[in-house]
Each structure stands twice: as C-alpha cells, then as structure tokens.
Motif scaffolding. Structure first.
Motif, short mmCIF file in Angstrom:
data_model
loop_
_atom_site.label_atom_id
_atom_site.label_comp_id
_atom_site.label_asym_id
_atom_site.label_seq_id
_atom_site.Cartn_x
_atom_site.Cartn_y
_atom_site.Cartn_z
N PRO A 1 55.03 13.39 72.32
CA PRO A 1 54.89 12.15 73.08
C PRO A 1 55.59 11.02 72.33
O PRO A 1 55.75 11.07 71.10
CB PRO A 1 53.38 11.92 73.12
N GLU B 1 43.12 11.96 84.93
CA GLU B 1 42.76 13.33 84.57
C GLU B 1 41.93 13.34 83.28
O GLU B 1 40.87 13.96 83.20
CB GLU B 1 44.00 14.21 84.37
N PHE B 2 42.41 12.63 82.26
CA PHE B 2 41.71 12.59 80.98
C PHE B 2 40.37 11.87 81.12
O PHE B 2 39.35 12.35 80.62
CB PHE B 2 42.57 11.91 79.91
N ILE C 1 52.00 14.96 83.72
CA ILE C 1 51.34 14.12 82.73
C ILE C 1 51.71 14.55 81.31
O ILE C 1 51.72 13.74 80.40
CB ILE C 1 49.81 14.12 82.94
N LYS C 2 52.04 15.83 81.12
CA LYS C 2 52.40 16.30 79.78
C LYS C 2 53.67 15.65 79.26
O LYS C 2 53.89 15.59 78.06
CB LYS C 2 52.59 17.83 79.79
N THR D 1 49.62 7.03 77.51
CA THR D 1 49.58 7.20 78.96
C THR D 1 48.64 8.35 79.34
O THR D 1 47.88 8.25 80.30
CB THR D 1 50.99 7.48 79.51
N GLN D 2 48.68 9.43 78.56
CA GLN D 2 47.78 10.55 78.83
C GLN D 2 46.32 10.15 78.64
O GLN D 2 45.46 10.53 79.43
CB GLN D 2 48.11 11.73 77.92
N GLN E 1 54.40 12.56 79.56
CA GLN E 1 54.13 11.15 79.29
C GLN E 1 53.70 10.95 77.84
O GLN E 1 53.37 11.90 77.14
CB GLN E 1 53.05 10.63 80.24
N SER F 1 45.08 8.24 81.59
CA SER F 1 45.23 8.89 82.89
C SER F 1 43.88 9.21 83.52
O SER F 1 42.87 9.37 82.84
CB SER F 1 46.03 10.19 82.74
N LYS G 1 46.35 20.80 81.00
CA LYS G 1 46.83 19.66 81.80
C LYS G 1 47.41 18.52 80.98
O LYS G 1 48.21 17.75 81.47
CB LYS G 1 45.67 19.10 82.64
N LEU G 2 46.97 18.39 79.73
CA LEU G 2 47.44 17.30 78.89
C LEU G 2 48.07 17.87 77.62
O LEU G 2 48.10 19.07 77.44
CB LEU G 2 46.27 16.37 78.53
#
Length: 186
Positions: free
Chosen positions: A3, A65-66, A52-53, A59-60, A55, A63, A183-184
C-alpha cells in the motif's frame, strides 16, 4: 505491491505513477509532468471493478468492508467472552439445576469450549465452498442457537447451547481473520 503508506517518497521515480495514484496538478487542472498522465479508458469499455486490495492501508482501514467486519468481531467477541466470564454465575441462577448439576454443567462447558477447535476445518470448508456471506450467516445462526438454548430450562438444550457456543466462538474468529486476508491487505 505494498500500500502507498509503505512506499518511500520517490520510489516510483523513473517508472511513472501507477494507476490510482494521486498526480500533482497545475492550476489548469493538467499534470505538471507529462509522465503523470491519467490513462484513459476506451469508450464502451466497462470500468474495472473496485478492488480494495489495491488501495492504501489508510483507505482500507476506512472502508466499509473493514468497518463492518470489525464491528461484527467486536460485538460477537464481547458477547462470547462475557458469557465465558459469567458462566458460573449464570449457572448458579438456574433454579432447575442442583449444585452438583451446576458444577457438572460448568465442566461440560469447559470441555466443549476446548473441543471447539475441531470446528476450524468446518468453518474453513464452509468459507471455501460457499463464501463469506453463508459463513457469516452460519456464525450468527450458531449464536442464536446458543442464546435460545440457554433460555430453555432443561439440561439437554443447555448442553446443545454449549456446543453451539463453542462453534460460534470458533467460527467468529476464523471468519474475521479469513475475511481480512481475502478481502483486504496487500
């Protein structure tokens, strides 16, 4: 690739910016350096799906999702760990259990909690075959079964609730860390 928060300044010097990186703009809105041009998508081409990975770490962490999976872990682990800390008090409050049965139930709870590790392959298989939504639903369902089993004033459902609790706790942590990895991350 790492990242952007892990990259050293000037690490992309001579290679051009990668897609998605911020580019310095001049007053007219164009790039200061012709090397930093934004790639244009040909007309009619669909946009790439949001990954998302790709980013930055910040940002993750911001997100949905996180944040969603973290709230799920916080609530589920508090719920599960509060039960561990108060199981002896809760069993004492059960008027239908004798003192001997309360002690026996506490030992059974300890046994089933330790045996919860056997649920790890089940959780992994469920995630591999059916994905995260079904595994998440199963995890919540196990939590509901555990809760309902503690409400029934009979030893049989109480033992079933211990098993459901053990699997709920195992699935919760497996789900969280597998979701983060899939996902991340980088």
């Amino acid at each position: 690739r790492f990242p952007s928060v892990f990259r050293k300044p000037g690490a992309n010097a001579g290679r051009g910016a990668t897609e998605g990186e911020r580019r310095p703009l001049n007053a007219g809105g164009g790039s200061l350096n012709p090397e930093f041009t934004t790639p244009q998508r040909p007309m009619g081409m669909p946009k790439k799906p949001y990954d998302i990975k790709e980013q930055s770490l910040l940002t993750q962490l911001k997100s949905s999702e996180f944040l969603g999976v973290t709230v799920f872990l916080v609530v589920a682990s508090f719920w599960a760990n509060f039960y561990i800390g108060t199981i002896d008090l809760q069993l004492r409050d059960e008027d239908y259990l004798t003192v001997f049965k309360q002690q026996q139930s506490a030992r059974q709870f300890t046994l089933f909690t330790m045996l919860g590790v056997t649920g790890i392959p089940v959780a992994g298989t469920l995630m591999d075959r059916y994905g995260f939504p079904i595994t998440g639903f199963t995890t919540v369902f196990l939590g509901v079964v555990w809760s309902l089993g503690t409400l029934v004033e009979r030893p049989g459902p109480l033992v079933a609730s211990f098993i459901a609790y053990s699997l709920f706790r195992t699935f919760t942590f497996n789900y969280f860390f597998a979701f983060l990895a899939a996902k991340l991350g980088v």
